[in-house]
Design a protein around this motif. Structure first.
Motif, short mmCIF file in Angstrom:
data_model
loop_
_atom_site.label_atom_id
_atom_site.label_comp_id
_atom_site.label_asym_id
_atom_site.label_seq_id
_atom_site.Cartn_x
_atom_site.Cartn_y
_atom_site.Cartn_z
N GLU A 134 0.83 -1.20 0.00
CA GLU A 134 0.00 0.00 0.00
C GLU A 134 0.87 1.25 0.00
N THR A 135 0.36 2.27 -0.69
CA THR A 135 1.08 3.54 -0.73
C THR A 135 0.14 4.68 -0.36
N MET A 136 0.76 5.80 -0.06
CA MET A 136 0.03 7.04 0.23
C MET A 136 0.73 8.16 -0.53
N ARG A 137 -0.05 9.11 -1.00
CA ARG A 137 0.48 10.30 -1.67
C ARG A 137 0.74 11.33 -0.56
N LEU A 138 2.01 11.72 -0.38
CA LEU A 138 2.40 12.51 0.78
C LEU A 138 3.18 13.76 0.41
N PHE A 139 3.14 14.74 1.32
CA PHE A 139 3.99 15.92 1.20
C PHE A 139 4.21 16.53 2.58
N TYR A 140 5.30 17.31 2.71
CA TYR A 140 5.56 18.11 3.90
C TYR A 140 5.18 19.54 3.57
N ALA A 141 4.62 20.25 4.55
CA ALA A 141 4.19 21.63 4.29
C ALA A 141 4.28 22.48 5.54
N LEU A 142 4.45 23.78 5.32
CA LEU A 142 4.20 24.75 6.37
C LEU A 142 2.68 24.91 6.40
N TRP A 143 2.11 24.81 7.59
CA TRP A 143 0.66 24.77 7.74
C TRP A 143 0.20 26.07 8.40
N PRO A 144 -0.56 26.90 7.67
CA PRO A 144 -0.97 28.21 8.22
C PRO A 144 -1.95 28.10 9.39
N ASP A 145 -1.90 29.12 10.23
CA ASP A 145 -2.87 29.23 11.31
C ASP A 145 -4.18 29.76 10.74
N ASN A 146 -5.24 29.74 11.56
CA ASN A 146 -6.56 30.15 11.08
C ASN A 146 -6.63 31.61 10.63
N PRO A 147 -6.05 32.58 11.35
CA PRO A 147 -6.12 33.96 10.86
C PRO A 147 -5.45 34.14 9.49
N THR A 148 -4.34 33.45 9.27
CA THR A 148 -3.65 33.54 7.97
C THR A 148 -4.52 32.93 6.88
N ARG A 149 -5.13 31.80 7.16
CA ARG A 149 -6.02 31.15 6.18
C ARG A 149 -7.20 32.06 5.83
N THR A 150 -7.78 32.69 6.83
CA THR A 150 -8.92 33.58 6.61
C THR A 150 -8.53 34.73 5.69
N THR A 151 -7.37 35.31 5.92
CA THR A 151 -6.91 36.42 5.08
C THR A 151 -6.61 35.93 3.67
N LEU A 152 -6.03 34.74 3.53
CA LEU A 152 -5.77 34.19 2.20
C LEU A 152 -7.08 33.95 1.44
N MET A 153 -8.11 33.52 2.15
CA MET A 153 -9.41 33.30 1.52
C MET A 153 -9.96 34.60 0.92
N GLN A 154 -9.68 35.72 1.57
CA GLN A 154 -10.14 37.01 1.06
C GLN A 154 -9.46 37.35 -0.27
N LEU A 155 -8.23 36.88 -0.45
CA LEU A 155 -7.53 37.11 -1.72
C LEU A 155 -8.18 36.33 -2.86
N GLN A 156 -8.89 35.27 -2.54
CA GLN A 156 -9.51 34.44 -3.57
C GLN A 156 -10.75 35.09 -4.20
N ALA A 157 -11.36 36.03 -3.51
CA ALA A 157 -12.65 36.59 -3.96
C ALA A 157 -12.66 37.03 -5.42
N PRO A 158 -11.66 37.77 -5.92
CA PRO A 158 -11.73 38.23 -7.31
C PRO A 158 -11.20 37.22 -8.33
N LEU A 159 -10.78 36.05 -7.89
CA LEU A 159 -10.15 35.08 -8.79
C LEU A 159 -11.19 34.24 -9.52
N HIS A 160 -10.79 33.72 -10.68
CA HIS A 160 -11.62 32.81 -11.47
C HIS A 160 -10.87 31.50 -11.61
N GLY A 161 -11.50 30.42 -11.22
CA GLY A 161 -10.89 29.10 -11.29
C GLY A 161 -11.44 28.24 -10.17
N ARG A 162 -10.77 27.14 -9.91
CA ARG A 162 -11.18 26.21 -8.85
C ARG A 162 -10.44 26.62 -7.57
N MET A 163 -11.17 27.25 -6.64
CA MET A 163 -10.57 27.77 -5.42
C MET A 163 -10.11 26.64 -4.50
#
Length: 187
Positions: A7-36
Motif C-alpha cells: 500500500e502507498t500514500m500520496r504525501l507531502f511536507y508543508a508549512l501549515w498556516p494558522d486560522n487567521p492567515t487562512r482567513t486572510t488568504l481566503m479574502q484574496l480568492q474573492a476576485p479570482l476565477h478558477g477552482r478555489m
C-alpha cells in the motif's frame, strides 16, 4: 490502519498556516476565477513526496520530529500566476532565510533516508489559491504577515470534488528537538 506492505500514500511536507492567515488568504480568492483551494487545504509545500509505501511512515514522522529549523515570519505580499499549470498563488517577494533553511534541512533528511521527492524544479515557496484559473487581476492588498511555525506531514487523496488533505503528523518549530531526548543521545 490495516495496511499491507504494497500500500502507498500520496504525501507531502508543508508549512501549515494558522486560522487567521487562512482567513486572510481566503479574502484574496474573492476576485479570482478558477477552482478555489478550500480553506482547510491552504498550505506552503516544502517537499512533495508523491506515492510512498505506508511502511515508510514511521521514518517520515521521525524526519518531521528531528527538524531543527527555527520558526519565522513570512510576508505574503504578492499574487502571481504559473501559466503552464494555470495556478494563481500567493507568496513573498523575498523568501526569508528560515524557509530556505527548513527546505534544505528537510531535503537533506529525505535524501539521507533514501526518500525520493520532487526536487527537480527550483524551490519556489508559494500558497496555491486557485487551480485551472485565468490570470489574476492586479490585486492591491496589505501584506499578510504569517508567523510560520507549524510543519506537517500530509496525505493527499484525490476525490471527485478535489483533493482532500489529512495531516498525519505535525509539530511546532517553537519546540526544539534535542539529541539528548533519544536513547543513548548526548547532552
Amino acid at each position: 490502519m490495516n495496511a499491507t506492505s504494497s500500500e502507498t500514500m500520496r504525501l507531502f511536507y508543508a508549512l501549515w498556516p494558522d486560522n487567521p492567515t487562512r482567513t486572510t488568504l481566503m479574502q484574496l480568492q474573492a476576485p479570482l476565477h478558477g477552482r478555489m483551494i478550500p480553506y482547510e487545504n491552504l498550505h506552503l509545500t516544502l517537499a512533495f513526496l508523491g506515492e510512498q509505501p505506508v511502511s515508510r511512515l514511521p521514518a517520515l514522522k521521525e524526519i518531521l520530529l528531528r527538524l531543527n529549523a527555527a520558526p519565522g515570519e513570512l510576508v505574503l505580499d504578492r499574487v502571481s500566476y504559473f501559466t503552464r499549470n494555470r495556478i494563481v498563488w500567493a507568496g513573498a517577494s523575498e523568501t526569508p532565510p528560515f524557509v530556505l533553511t527548513l527546505y534544505r534541512e528537510l531535503s537533506e533528511a529525505l535524501m539521507n533516508q533514501g526518500v525520493a521527492f520532487n526536487e527537480q524544479h527550483a524551490f519556489k515557496p508559494h500558497i496555491t489559491l486557485a487551480r485551472d484559473a485565468s490570470s489574476p487581476p492586479d490585486l492591491a492588498f496589505a501584506p499578510i504577515r504569517w508567523r510560520a511555525h507549524k510543519v506537517a506531514l500530509v496525505r493527499s487523496e484525490n476525490a471527485p470534488q478535489g483533493s482532500r488533505y489529512e495531516v498525519l503528523a505535525s509539530r511546532s518549530l517553537d519546540e526544539k528537538w534535542v539529541l539528548k531526548d533519544l536513547p543513548g543521545g548526548g547532552a
